[in-house]
Enzyme design. Sequence first.
Site, PDB file in Angstrom:
ATOM      1  N   LEU A  93       0.419  -0.849  -0.361  1.00 30.74           N
ATOM      2  CA  LEU A  93       0.399   0.193  -0.219  1.00 30.74           C
ATOM      3  C   LEU A  93       0.543   1.049   0.321  1.00 30.74           C
ATOM      4  O   LEU A  93       0.517   2.219  -0.782  1.00 30.74           O
ATOM      5  CB  LEU A  93      -0.622  -0.098   1.084  1.00 30.74           C
ATOM      6  CG  LEU A  93      -1.754   1.562   1.385  1.00 30.74           C
ATOM      7  CD1 LEU A  93      -2.755   1.799   0.624  1.00 30.74           C
ATOM      8  CD2 LEU A  93      -2.384   1.332   2.833  1.00 30.74           C
ATOM      9  N   TYR A  94       1.977   1.266   0.825  1.00 31.81           N
ATOM     10  CA  TYR A  94       3.048   2.328   0.856  1.00 31.81           C
ATOM     11  C   TYR A  94       3.433   2.454  -0.432  1.00 31.81           C
ATOM     12  O   TYR A  94       3.415   3.645  -0.897  1.00 31.81           O
ATOM     13  CB  TYR A  94       3.724   2.486   1.886  1.00 31.81           C
ATOM     14  CG  TYR A  94       2.428   2.924   3.476  1.00 31.81           C
ATOM     15  CD1 TYR A  94       1.942   2.565   3.820  1.00 31.81           C
ATOM     16  CD2 TYR A  94       3.299   1.517   4.803  1.00 31.81           C
ATOM     17  CE1 TYR A  94       0.392   2.306   5.068  1.00 31.81           C
ATOM     18  CE2 TYR A  94       3.143   1.654   5.607  1.00 31.81           C
ATOM     19  CZ  TYR A  94       1.846   1.887   5.799  1.00 31.81           C
ATOM     20  OH  TYR A  94       1.136   1.729   6.834  1.00 31.81           O
ATOM     21  N   ARG A  95       3.819   1.743  -1.539  1.00 32.95           N
ATOM     22  CA  ARG A  95       4.420   2.303  -2.372  1.00 32.95           C
ATOM     23  C   ARG A  95       3.488   2.077  -3.603  1.00 32.95           C
ATOM     24  O   ARG A  95       4.254   3.330  -3.835  1.00 32.95           O
ATOM     25  CB  ARG A  95       5.575   0.747  -2.615  1.00 32.95           C
ATOM     26  CG  ARG A  95       6.081   0.101  -1.844  1.00 32.95           C
ATOM     27  CD  ARG A  95       7.369   1.022  -1.623  1.00 32.95           C
ATOM     28  NE  ARG A  95       9.197   0.490  -1.204  1.00 32.95           N
ATOM     29  CZ  ARG A  95       9.691   1.372  -0.253  1.00 32.95           C
ATOM     30  NH1 ARG A  95       9.839   2.927  -0.119  1.00 32.95           N
ATOM     31  NH2 ARG A  95      10.593   0.972  -0.363  1.00 32.95           N
ATOM     32  N   PHE A 119       5.595   5.906  -1.144  1.00 35.51           N
ATOM     33  CA  PHE A 119       6.104   6.384   0.473  1.00 35.51           C
ATOM     34  C   PHE A 119       7.578   5.863  -0.204  1.00 35.51           C
ATOM     35  O   PHE A 119       7.340   4.897  -1.252  1.00 35.51           O
ATOM     36  CB  PHE A 119       5.261   5.518   1.108  1.00 35.51           C
ATOM     37  CG  PHE A 119       4.136   6.347   2.086  1.00 35.51           C
ATOM     38  CD1 PHE A 119       4.630   7.295   3.328  1.00 35.51           C
ATOM     39  CD2 PHE A 119       3.040   6.106   1.395  1.00 35.51           C
ATOM     40  CE1 PHE A 119       4.044   7.974   3.459  1.00 35.51           C
ATOM     41  CE2 PHE A 119       2.001   7.502   2.301  1.00 35.51           C
ATOM     42  CZ  PHE A 119       2.650   7.878   3.034  1.00 35.51           C
TER      43      PHE A 119
END
Length: 204
Positions: free
Chosen positions: A156-158, A162
Amino acid sequence: MTAMPAGCSRYVQLSTDEFRARLPEALDIYVRAMRYPAGTAEQRAPMWLTHALREGWRCMAALDADDVLLGLAYGYRGRAGQWWHEQVRHGLSRRFGPAEADRWLADYFELTEIHVKPENQGHQIGEDLLRALLDGVPSANVLLSTPEGTSRAWKLYRRTGFVDVLRDYHFAGDPRPFAILGRALPLEDRRGAAPEVHRGSGRQ
């Protein structure tokens, strides 16, 4: 407005009173999602209540048609003197120098918690919560910490842009290695539309 993920009826921005009312429900999701031992919720409750008093605090919740909490995300404006801020400043200054610490920590929103019930994971709820939480945040950056290792959270963060700020960092009192991730704000919407957010859940 986009179609709601399976099981999710609406996204709601909780007030501090609504957050307090839903705290047992929220902490149960946290313990299950993180696979923490029994008793962790009782230890975390005072900390979460303290966080809700900090400057810029906001919380987004995902609810089903029966008003049951499926997931939540919250955070606040990071400040000098806060435990997480000082830990990250120490790590960044030691590894990259004070200028790099200042670059990230001068004006940031700390994404403190984001959790979805295990049975509801993998249906976009986490990303919708993250996007709704950060929508309109006035800070220059957003920062978070997450345990090292492959997980849905990492994907999710990638996916939402992020980047690595500090890797393999050990917070005081925790033997696990963590990654500090961050990105500039605002968070662009790559899916075409943000989830519709209601103000207040209607349940206290």
